[in-house]
Design a protein around this motif. Structure first.
Motif, PDB file in Angstrom:
ATOM      1  N   MET A 162       0.841  -1.170   0.060  1.00  0.00           N
ATOM      2  CA  MET A 162       0.048  -0.089  -0.116  1.00  0.00           C
ATOM      3  C   MET A 162       0.741   1.272   0.153  1.00  0.00           C
ATOM      4  O   MET A 162       0.582   2.407  -0.702  1.00  0.00           O
ATOM      5  CB  MET A 162      -1.027  -0.057   1.137  1.00  0.00           C
ATOM      6  CG  MET A 162      -1.624   1.142   1.462  1.00  0.00           C
ATOM      7  SD  MET A 162      -2.942   1.028   2.764  1.00  0.00           S
ATOM      8  CE  MET A 162      -3.936   2.706   2.564  1.00  0.00           C
ATOM      9  N   LEU A 163       1.854   1.325   0.770  1.00  0.00           N
ATOM     10  CA  LEU A 163       2.729   2.567   1.045  1.00  0.00           C
ATOM     11  C   LEU A 163       3.440   2.900  -0.319  1.00  0.00           C
ATOM     12  O   LEU A 163       3.366   3.913  -0.631  1.00  0.00           O
ATOM     13  CB  LEU A 163       3.976   2.133   1.804  1.00  0.00           C
ATOM     14  CG  LEU A 163       3.378   2.178   3.182  1.00  0.00           C
ATOM     15  CD1 LEU A 163       4.575   1.924   4.131  1.00  0.00           C
ATOM     16  CD2 LEU A 163       2.976   3.663   3.822  1.00  0.00           C
ATOM     17  N   LYS A 164       3.737   1.993  -1.230  1.00  0.00           N
ATOM     18  CA  LYS A 164       4.525   2.407  -2.466  1.00  0.00           C
ATOM     19  C   LYS A 164       3.556   3.087  -3.416  1.00  0.00           C
ATOM     20  O   LYS A 164       4.029   3.783  -4.273  1.00  0.00           O
ATOM     21  CB  LYS A 164       5.169   1.160  -3.097  1.00  0.00           C
ATOM     22  CG  LYS A 164       4.449   0.081  -3.564  1.00  0.00           C
ATOM     23  CD  LYS A 164       5.323  -1.116  -4.173  1.00  0.00           C
ATOM     24  CE  LYS A 164       4.631  -2.365  -3.965  1.00  0.00           C
ATOM     25  NZ  LYS A 164       5.226  -3.524  -4.460  1.00  0.00           N
ATOM     26  N   GLU A 165       2.481   2.782  -3.252  1.00  0.00           N
ATOM     27  CA  GLU A 165       1.496   3.758  -4.219  1.00  0.00           C
ATOM     28  C   GLU A 165       1.305   5.082  -4.045  1.00  0.00           C
ATOM     29  O   GLU A 165       0.937   5.829  -4.793  1.00  0.00           O
ATOM     30  CB  GLU A 165      -0.034   3.093  -4.176  1.00  0.00           C
ATOM     31  CG  GLU A 165      -0.760   3.116  -3.144  1.00  0.00           C
ATOM     32  CD  GLU A 165      -2.134   2.362  -3.155  1.00  0.00           C
ATOM     33  OE1 GLU A 165      -3.129   2.902  -3.517  1.00  0.00           O
ATOM     34  OE2 GLU A 165      -2.164   1.160  -2.771  1.00  0.00           O
ATOM     35  N   TYR A 166       1.815   5.427  -2.824  1.00  0.00           N
ATOM     36  CA  TYR A 166       1.937   6.975  -2.345  1.00  0.00           C
ATOM     37  C   TYR A 166       3.168   7.425  -2.337  1.00  0.00           C
ATOM     38  O   TYR A 166       3.245   8.778  -2.003  1.00  0.00           O
ATOM     39  CB  TYR A 166       1.052   7.037  -0.939  1.00  0.00           C
ATOM     40  CG  TYR A 166      -0.314   6.659  -0.975  1.00  0.00           C
ATOM     41  CD1 TYR A 166      -1.423   7.086  -1.714  1.00  0.00           C
ATOM     42  CD2 TYR A 166      -0.668   5.272  -0.219  1.00  0.00           C
ATOM     43  CE1 TYR A 166      -2.609   6.690  -1.664  1.00  0.00           C
ATOM     44  CE2 TYR A 166      -1.776   5.041  -0.014  1.00  0.00           C
ATOM     45  CZ  TYR A 166      -2.818   5.491  -0.893  1.00  0.00           C
ATOM     46  OH  TYR A 166      -4.073   5.038  -0.812  1.00  0.00           O
ATOM     47  N   LEU A 167       4.015   6.757  -2.544  1.00  0.00           N
ATOM     48  CA  LEU A 167       5.651   7.198  -2.675  1.00  0.00           C
ATOM     49  C   LEU A 167       6.117   7.440  -4.093  1.00  0.00           C
ATOM     50  O   LEU A 167       6.179   6.551  -4.780  1.00  0.00           O
ATOM     51  CB  LEU A 167       6.488   6.466  -1.766  1.00  0.00           C
ATOM     52  CG  LEU A 167       7.877   6.817  -1.604  1.00  0.00           C
ATOM     53  CD1 LEU A 167       7.972   7.966  -0.720  1.00  0.00           C
ATOM     54  CD2 LEU A 167       9.002   5.599  -1.356  1.00  0.00           C
ATOM     55  N   CYS A 168       6.258   8.670  -4.378  1.00  0.00           N
ATOM     56  CA  CYS A 168       6.717   9.049  -5.679  1.00  0.00           C
ATOM     57  C   CYS A 168       8.278   9.385  -5.423  1.00  0.00           C
ATOM     58  O   CYS A 168       8.688  10.080  -4.365  1.00  0.00           O
ATOM     59  CB  CYS A 168       5.930  10.163  -6.258  1.00  0.00           C
ATOM     60  SG  CYS A 168       4.154   9.772  -6.297  1.00  0.00           S
ATOM     61  N   ASP A 169       9.036   9.592  -6.836  1.00  0.00           N
ATOM     62  CA  ASP A 169      10.424   9.917  -6.607  1.00  0.00           C
ATOM     63  C   ASP A 169      10.422  11.384  -6.460  1.00  0.00           C
ATOM     64  O   ASP A 169      11.568  11.739  -5.640  1.00  0.00           O
ATOM     65  CB  ASP A 169      11.134   9.727  -8.331  1.00  0.00           C
ATOM     66  CG  ASP A 169      11.348   8.177  -8.465  1.00  0.00           C
ATOM     67  OD1 ASP A 169      11.170   7.492  -7.483  1.00  0.00           O
ATOM     68  OD2 ASP A 169      11.357   8.040  -9.637  1.00  0.00           O
ATOM     69  N   ASP A 170       9.587  12.346  -6.699  1.00  0.00           N
ATOM     70  CA  ASP A 170       9.832  13.717  -6.212  1.00  0.00           C
ATOM     71  C   ASP A 170       9.578  13.751  -4.936  1.00  0.00           C
ATOM     72  O   ASP A 170       9.588  15.028  -4.504  1.00  0.00           O
ATOM     73  CB  ASP A 170       8.921  14.381  -7.242  1.00  0.00           C
ATOM     74  CG  ASP A 170       7.366  14.114  -7.270  1.00  0.00           C
ATOM     75  OD1 ASP A 170       6.915  13.021  -6.701  1.00  0.00           O
ATOM     76  OD2 ASP A 170       6.667  15.043  -7.534  1.00  0.00           O
ATOM     77  N   LEU A 171       9.294  12.881  -4.135  1.00  0.00           N
ATOM     78  CA  LEU A 171       8.886  13.182  -2.597  1.00  0.00           C
ATOM     79  C   LEU A 171      10.056  12.304  -1.873  1.00  0.00           C
ATOM     80  O   LEU A 171       9.970  12.284  -0.520  1.00  0.00           O
ATOM     81  CB  LEU A 171       7.708  12.801  -2.485  1.00  0.00           C
ATOM     82  CG  LEU A 171       6.455  13.313  -3.030  1.00  0.00           C
ATOM     83  CD1 LEU A 171       5.128  12.722  -2.286  1.00  0.00           C
ATOM     84  CD2 LEU A 171       6.431  14.736  -2.598  1.00  0.00           C
ATOM     85  N   VAL A 172      11.068  11.758  -2.696  1.00  0.00           N
ATOM     86  CA  VAL A 172      12.315  11.306  -1.770  1.00  0.00           C
ATOM     87  C   VAL A 172      13.229  12.158  -1.720  1.00  0.00           C
ATOM     88  O   VAL A 172      13.879  12.711  -2.701  1.00  0.00           O
ATOM     89  CB  VAL A 172      12.432   9.888  -2.474  1.00  0.00           C
ATOM     90  CG1 VAL A 172      13.683   9.312  -1.860  1.00  0.00           C
ATOM     91  CG2 VAL A 172      11.426   8.966  -2.505  1.00  0.00           C
ATOM     92  N   PHE A 173      13.895  12.463  -0.864  1.00  0.00           N
ATOM     93  CA  PHE A 173      14.718  13.641  -0.287  1.00  0.00           C
ATOM     94  C   PHE A 173      16.071  12.914   0.507  1.00  0.00           C
ATOM     95  O   PHE A 173      15.797  12.640   1.632  1.00  0.00           O
ATOM     96  CB  PHE A 173      14.394  14.652   0.429  1.00  0.00           C
ATOM     97  CG  PHE A 173      13.251  15.074  -0.188  1.00  0.00           C
ATOM     98  CD1 PHE A 173      13.473  16.292  -1.087  1.00  0.00           C
ATOM     99  CD2 PHE A 173      12.040  15.195   0.025  1.00  0.00           C
ATOM    100  CE1 PHE A 173      12.249  17.021  -1.678  1.00  0.00           C
ATOM    101  CE2 PHE A 173      10.916  15.782  -0.307  1.00  0.00           C
ATOM    102  CZ  PHE A 173      10.885  16.687  -1.401  1.00  0.00           C
TER     103      PHE A 173
END
Length: 145
Positions: free
Chosen positions: A1-12
C-alpha cells in the motif's frame, strides 16, 4: 500500500537541514508545487508536532513520522527524508526527551482509514534496522517496500 503513495519527487536523500522547521520548509516547496497539499499543511504539521511529537526511539536509531492536517491534503502521499546530520525532535512516548532523528517519513492522507493503514505499515517497516540502514544508504525505497 505504501509504495502507491511514494513518488520519486517526494524522496529527499542525504539532505542537510538546520532543524525540523527548516526541513519542513524545504519539503513543503515540493509538496505545494506538485499539488499534494495546500500551504497551510506546514503549519498544521508544526502545531501537531508541538502537541503530539512523532519521534520514535527504536533499537539504536530514531525515526520520525510527522503527519496531520488532513484537511489540507489534496493528494495522498508519503515523503521520505534521510539526513546527513540528525536533527533534534521530541520523543513520542516521552515528549520532554529529545532524539537525534535522521530518517523521517512525512505523510499526508485525506482519509483517516488510509492514514491508519499506512501508519501501521510504516511502523512495521521502521522496526527493521536493515530497512533503515538501506534507506540511509540510498537503496531504492520502492524495492524495499
Amino acid at each position: 500500500m505504501l509504495k502507491e503513495y511514494l513518488c520519486d519527487d517526494l524522496v529527499f536523500l542525504d539532505k542537510e537541514y538546520k532543524n525540523y522547521e527548516d526541513l519542513l520548509t524545504q519539503v513543503m516547496e515540493t509538496l505545494v508545487s506538485e499539488n499534494y497539499v495546500e500551504k497551510e499543511f506546514q503549519q498544521a504539521l508544526l502545531d501537531r508536532e508541538k502537541e503530539f511529537p512523532t519521534g520514535l526511539q527504536l533499537d539504536g536509531y530514531a525515526v520520525a513520522i510527522p503527519h496531520g492536517g488532513s484537511q489540507f491534503v489534496k493528494q495522498d502521499f508519503v515523503s521520505l527524508v534521510t539526513l546527513k546530520t540528525p536533527i533534534k525532535m521530541n520523543r513520542m512516548d516521552d515528549p520532554e526527551e529529545l532524539l537525534e532523528v535522521d530518517v523521517l517519513f512525512v505523510i499526508g492522507f485525506s482519509k483517516s482509514e488510509t492514514h491508519l493503514k499506512s501508519l501501521k505499515e510504516l511502523m512495521v517497516l521502521i522496526q527493521d534496522p536493515k530497512v533503515i540502514d538501506d534507506l540511509k544508504k540510498g537503496t531504492s525505497i520502492v524495492s524495499i517496500l
